[in-house]
Design a protein around this motif. Structure first.
Motif, PDB file in Angstrom:
ATOM      1  N   VAL A   4       0.813  -1.184   0.096  1.00  0.00           N
ATOM      2  CA  VAL A   4      -0.564   0.024   0.015  1.00  0.00           C
ATOM      3  C   VAL A   4       0.750   1.014  -0.143  1.00  0.00           C
ATOM      4  N   ILE A   5       2.193   1.257   0.586  1.00  0.00           N
ATOM      5  CA  ILE A   5       2.925   2.155   0.506  1.00  0.00           C
ATOM      6  C   ILE A   5       4.762   1.398  -0.487  1.00  0.00           C
ATOM      7  N   GLU A   6       4.955   2.418  -1.127  1.00  0.00           N
ATOM      8  CA  GLU A   6       5.450   1.969  -2.260  1.00  0.00           C
ATOM      9  C   GLU A   6       6.590   3.244  -1.751  1.00  0.00           C
ATOM     10  N   VAL A   7       8.272   3.777  -1.621  1.00  0.00           N
ATOM     11  CA  VAL A   7       8.808   4.579  -1.836  1.00  0.00           C
ATOM     12  C   VAL A   7      10.343   3.465  -2.373  1.00  0.00           C
ATOM     13  N   ARG A   8      10.656   4.671  -3.476  1.00  0.00           N
ATOM     14  CA  ARG A   8      11.971   4.623  -4.512  1.00  0.00           C
ATOM     15  C   ARG A   8      12.723   5.391  -4.648  1.00  0.00           C
ATOM     16  N   HIS A   9      13.625   4.614  -3.774  1.00  0.00           N
ATOM     17  CA  HIS A   9      14.930   5.732  -3.818  1.00  0.00           C
ATOM     18  C   HIS A   9      14.409   7.461  -3.473  1.00  0.00           C
ATOM     19  N   LEU A  10      13.884   7.892  -2.508  1.00  0.00           N
ATOM     20  CA  LEU A  10      13.526   8.582  -1.980  1.00  0.00           C
ATOM     21  C   LEU A  10      15.182   9.652  -1.602  1.00  0.00           C
ATOM     22  N   HIS A  11      14.728  10.720  -1.799  1.00  0.00           N
ATOM     23  CA  HIS A  11      16.313  12.029  -2.068  1.00  0.00           C
ATOM     24  C   HIS A  11      15.685  13.409  -1.141  1.00  0.00           C
ATOM     25  N   LYS A  12      16.312  13.958  -0.265  1.00  0.00           N
ATOM     26  CA  LYS A  12      15.776  14.847   0.603  1.00  0.00           C
ATOM     27  C   LYS A  12      17.070  15.954   0.842  1.00  0.00           C
ATOM     28  N   GLY A  13      17.226  16.759   0.324  1.00  0.00           N
ATOM     29  CA  GLY A  13      18.777  17.796   1.101  1.00  0.00           C
ATOM     30  C   GLY A  13      17.939  19.273   1.500  1.00  0.00           C
ATOM     31  N   TYR A  14      17.875  19.494   1.860  1.00  0.00           N
ATOM     32  CA  TYR A  14      18.069  21.485   2.456  1.00  0.00           C
ATOM     33  C   TYR A  14      18.952  21.780   2.475  1.00  0.00           C
ATOM     34  N   GLY A  15      19.490  22.759   1.470  1.00  0.00           N
ATOM     35  CA  GLY A  15      20.831  23.241   1.479  1.00  0.00           C
ATOM     36  C   GLY A  15      22.101  22.141   1.346  1.00  0.00           C
ATOM     37  N   SER A  16      22.870  22.282   2.201  1.00  0.00           N
ATOM     38  CA  SER A  16      24.421  21.483   1.621  1.00  0.00           C
ATOM     39  C   SER A  16      23.895  20.298   2.577  1.00  0.00           C
ATOM     40  N   THR A  17      22.911  19.591   3.582  1.00  0.00           N
ATOM     41  CA  THR A  17      22.654  18.820   4.626  1.00  0.00           C
ATOM     42  C   THR A  17      22.204  17.559   3.370  1.00  0.00           C
ATOM     43  N   VAL A  18      22.238  16.569   3.383  1.00  0.00           N
ATOM     44  CA  VAL A  18      21.373  15.884   2.990  1.00  0.00           C
ATOM     45  C   VAL A  18      20.549  14.572   3.928  1.00  0.00           C
ATOM     46  N   ALA A  19      19.261  15.112   4.238  1.00  0.00           N
ATOM     47  CA  ALA A  19      18.513  14.314   5.192  1.00  0.00           C
ATOM     48  C   ALA A  19      18.122  12.622   4.715  1.00  0.00           C
ATOM     49  N   VAL A  20      17.811  13.247   3.434  1.00  0.00           N
ATOM     50  CA  VAL A  20      17.470  11.393   2.980  1.00  0.00           C
ATOM     51  C   VAL A  20      18.294  11.692   1.845  1.00  0.00           C
ATOM     52  N   ASP A  21      18.683  10.009   1.952  1.00  0.00           N
ATOM     53  CA  ASP A  21      19.568   9.683   0.267  1.00  0.00           C
ATOM     54  C   ASP A  21      19.550   8.202   0.183  1.00  0.00           C
ATOM     55  N   ASP A  22      18.682   8.158  -0.953  1.00  0.00           N
ATOM     56  CA  ASP A  22      18.002   6.819  -1.963  1.00  0.00           C
ATOM     57  C   ASP A  22      17.485   5.619  -0.433  1.00  0.00           C
ATOM     58  N   VAL A  23      16.493   6.081  -0.248  1.00  0.00           N
ATOM     59  CA  VAL A  23      15.562   5.672   0.692  1.00  0.00           C
ATOM     60  C   VAL A  23      14.007   4.522  -0.027  1.00  0.00           C
ATOM     61  N   SER A  24      14.980   3.589  -0.209  1.00  0.00           N
ATOM     62  CA  SER A  24      13.765   2.759  -1.101  1.00  0.00           C
ATOM     63  C   SER A  24      12.976   1.881   0.596  1.00  0.00           C
ATOM     64  N   PHE A  25      11.932   1.188   0.368  1.00  0.00           N
ATOM     65  CA  PHE A  25      11.256   0.341   1.992  1.00  0.00           C
ATOM     66  C   PHE A  25       9.831  -0.011   0.394  1.00  0.00           C
TER      67      PHE A  25
END
Length: 314
Positions: A4-25
């Motif tokens: 029911v939930i699919e996350v593929r290669h999620l990436h999220k950054g704030y400026g130079s800070t990478v908060a989420v780096d290639d998350v999949s589940f």
């Protein structure tokens, strides 16, 4: 079961800070899926992208077949969210809050029935500020369920609750799942994850480092068993540290703690018996989810056996 939930290669950054780096589940229908990680690991950012509250820089997310950003209006009707910090106006009563939230949905649950089910029947006219911490948490769960969601996201569910209120809340979540609601649970608390979750994703430094059941994660620690005993007579450490199944030996007062493989118990007790040493108060401690968590992330949970987890993760 379908995802029911699919996350593929999620990436999220704030400026130079990478908060989420290639998350999949993926999260399967009907399960309680935990998101576990130390402070700053990227748990809440990941979940807020799933909820559509934040826009990912890259990657794909599907919730009930919907895109959280493009289809947010429709997803809002099918997804319930309990936020990490979701305080209400102090004078708003519990009943007023539920009726207000019910007005946002096409097919809401009956506020009175929901309050009865969650143990809030006698608190309809009680202002939010007068509710106990456990009652406020029950109300936040009720608000997440008032829209009759197919999926509920619960973020730091039991932060700040006393042990009894925490266990009562766990029971409530199990009841919610029994109604057919799929649950994504963000937590710091190891016992909570062990008690509730079918599977957990361990996130560290913005990456998923493991996805498995709590039992599956602990079973990976084949060398994590601890044998604790008080010897009847003193002995030299070398008597046990030379055994191939023994990884380490430490002393705590008059007790000895041996760490080793699954076969260490037989090896240790045999050597002690041959040397006329009785292992008094013998106890074998199996690896815990916290042991697995530390091995995977190098971090402790931030909560002791009876304490509340730390807050403020992103």
């Amino acid at each position: 079961m379908p995802a029911v939930i699919e996350v593929r290669h999620l990436h999220k950054g704030y400026g130079s800070t990478v908060a989420v780096d290639d998350v999949s589940f993926t999260v399967q229908q009907g399960e309680i899926f935990g998101i576990l990680g130390p402070n700053g690991a990227g748990k809440t950012t990941t979940v807020e992208c799933v909820e559509g509250l934040r826009t990912a820089d890259r990657g794909e997310i599907s919730v009930l077949g919907l895109d959280p950003r493009r289809d947010r209006a429709e997803l809002t009707q099918r997804l319930g969210v309990q936020l990490q910090d979701g305080r209400l106006p102090e004078r708003l009563t519990a009943g007023e809050a539920l009726r207000l939230y019910a007005s946002f949905y096409r097919r809401p649950a009956d506020p009175g029935d929901l309050m009865d089910a969650l143990g809030l029947a006698g608190k309809r006219r009680t202002p939010y500020a007068k509710l106990s911490g456990g009652q406020q948490q029950r109300l936040s769960i009720a608000l997440a369920l008032i829209g009759n969601p197919e999926v509920a996201v619960l973020d730091e569910l039991t932060t700040g609750l006393d042990p009894q209120a925490r266990r009562d809340t766990w029971s409530l979540i199990q009841d919610v799942r029994s109604r057919g609601v799929t649950i994504m649970l963000v937590t710091h608390f190891m016992e909570e994850a062990e008690r509730l979750c079918d599977r957990v994703a361990v996130i560290d430094r913005g990456r998923v480092v493991a996805v498995d059941s709590p039992a599956g994660l602990t079973e990976r620690l084949r060398d994590g068993r601890r044998i604790r005993f008080r010897p009847s007579v003193p002995f030299e450490d070398a008597l046990l540290t030379g055994l191939p199944d023994v990884i380490g030996l430490a002393r705590s007062g008059d007790h000895v703690v041996v760490t080793g493989t699954a076969d260490a118990l037989t090896a240790v007790t045999s050597v002690l018996a041959r040397n006329g040493i009785v292992a008094q108060h013998l106890r074998v401690e199996q690896p815990s989810l916290e042991d697995a968590f530390v091995a995977l992330t190098g971090s402790h949970s931030g909560a002791g056996p009876g304490g509340a987890p730390g807050a403020g993760a992103t």
